[in-house]
Design a protein around this motif. Sequence first.
Motif, short mmCIF file in Angstrom:
data_model
loop_
_atom_site.label_atom_id
_atom_site.label_comp_id
_atom_site.label_asym_id
_atom_site.label_seq_id
_atom_site.Cartn_x
_atom_site.Cartn_y
_atom_site.Cartn_z
N VAL A 54 -7.95 9.19 -9.30
CA VAL A 54 -6.64 9.49 -8.97
C VAL A 54 -6.61 11.23 -9.13
O VAL A 54 -7.60 11.83 -9.72
N PRO A 55 -5.59 11.79 -8.29
CA PRO A 55 -4.54 11.20 -7.65
C PRO A 55 -4.97 10.40 -6.18
O PRO A 55 -6.06 11.11 -5.85
N TYR A 56 -4.25 9.55 -5.85
CA TYR A 56 -4.68 8.96 -4.74
C TYR A 56 -3.69 9.28 -3.73
O TYR A 56 -2.52 9.17 -3.96
N ARG A 85 -6.24 -3.87 9.20
CA ARG A 85 -6.99 -3.21 8.50
C ARG A 85 -6.46 -2.16 7.46
O ARG A 85 -6.20 -0.79 7.53
N PRO A 86 -5.46 -2.48 6.65
CA PRO A 86 -4.68 -1.68 5.87
C PRO A 86 -5.68 -0.89 4.70
O PRO A 86 -6.54 -1.56 4.55
N GLN A 87 -5.40 0.39 4.44
CA GLN A 87 -6.10 0.98 3.55
C GLN A 87 -5.42 0.90 2.04
O GLN A 87 -6.22 1.25 0.94
N ALA A 88 -4.10 0.69 2.09
CA ALA A 88 -3.33 0.43 0.59
C ALA A 88 -2.46 -0.71 0.87
O ALA A 88 -1.94 -0.79 1.79
N VAL A 89 -2.39 -1.55 -0.23
CA VAL A 89 -1.59 -2.77 0.07
C VAL A 89 -0.74 -2.75 -1.35
O VAL A 89 -1.09 -2.55 -2.57
N GLU A 109 -8.61 0.23 -0.01
CA GLU A 109 -9.00 1.36 -1.13
C GLU A 109 -8.03 1.35 -2.38
O GLU A 109 -8.85 1.79 -3.46
N LYS A 110 -6.88 0.96 -2.22
CA LYS A 110 -6.11 0.75 -3.68
C LYS A 110 -5.01 -0.45 -3.35
O LYS A 110 -4.54 -0.41 -2.22
N LEU A 111 -4.94 -1.15 -4.43
CA LEU A 111 -3.71 -2.21 -4.53
C LEU A 111 -3.12 -2.17 -5.54
O LEU A 111 -3.62 -1.95 -6.63
N VAL A 112 -1.82 -2.47 -5.53
CA VAL A 112 -0.95 -2.48 -6.64
C VAL A 112 -0.30 -3.87 -6.61
O VAL A 112 0.28 -4.26 -5.66
N SER A 127 -4.99 4.47 -12.41
CA SER A 127 -6.32 3.71 -11.97
C SER A 127 -6.96 3.40 -13.18
O SER A 127 -7.90 3.72 -13.49
N GLU A 128 -6.30 2.14 -13.67
CA GLU A 128 -6.95 1.71 -14.85
C GLU A 128 -6.87 0.31 -14.80
O GLU A 128 -6.17 -0.36 -14.07
#
Length: 311
Positions: A5-7, A62-66, A107-110, A236-237
């Motif tokens: 982070v930050p992303y 091909r998403p990079q963030a979801v 790269e990042k998923l929430v 990011s934990e």
Amino acid sequence: MPDKVPYSLAGKRVWVAGHRGLVGSALVRRLKSEDCTILTASRQQVDLRSAEQVNFWMRETRPQAVFVAAARVGGIHANDTRPAEFIYDNLMIEANVIEAAHRYNVEKLVFLGSSCVYPRMAPQPIPESALLSGELESTNQWYAVAKIAGIKLGQAYRRQYGCDFISVMPSNLYGPGDNFDLMHSHVIPALIAKFHRAYVQETETVEVWGSGKVLREFLYADDAADGIVFAMKNYSEEEIINLGSGQEVTIRELAETIGKVVGYRGRLAFDTSKPDGTPRKVVDVSRMAKLGWRAQTSLEDGLRQTYRWYV
Ligand code: GFB
């Protein structure tokens, strides 16, 4: 794990899974102010319960963030009477999206959970550490178990593969674009629909389920979307993180406020044959506050905007 982070979302392809829902549609609104490409898939394009279809979509786009905002959701009655759909659909959606996100190097998923993952008798306000410390509320145990599995999936992929997947637990959400079905929706849309009808038809009473004494915390969907985007960028934990407004009311107070917003002057009739659900559910938001985020919309303002949208 390196500092993640930050992303930044700038220039990224960002998939909002569940973009037609209450939170998903608010996320799309919120992401329009980011310099990113928003990807969405209709239910006809991709059935998220199908691993094959989710993998195909991921390979193609091909998403990079979801954002995993897709879920089978509903109010207390829907949860209680359609347990199979609530557990199966949610398990499949989250397993397929999380596995595909790993496979295609997202790269990042929430992942979005819910405050109902916590035990029925959790300490209040509920700290993140209360997860799996006691028995669940029975009316939504099926949904809660599926959401807990989603949290654990994200944590497992983070541990084993180093994926930057996080889980956010919002409190009860409401806002424009919600489901206003009287039997299957959550309390706010159900009461807005009932009060509006009573106002138009000039009926003397409005039926409110349960005792009216239980407490709930409500978070406006656009505040939730803002907090979720904030968490994607700044958190990011492995540990889950709560998202709430801190605005707690009894169901009676909520009904009275909705009556005021609609302009209805009749009486409330409590139907105690309907379940109350968990007695209290307010999340401890100190973790988000420490990162620098708090909700902006008051309950009354949020209700006014939601009612305007409904009308
Ligand atoms: O919003 P709700 O269905 O969900 O109900 P929960 C909240 C409270 O409002 C309960 C009362 O005490 C209901 O009895 N209530 C009063 C009503 N009138 C009505 C009405 O007309 N419709 C509805 N639906 N409720 C849900 C979980 O629990 O919380 C979900 O079942 C989800 O899984 C959601 O996690 C956030 O807060 O009780």
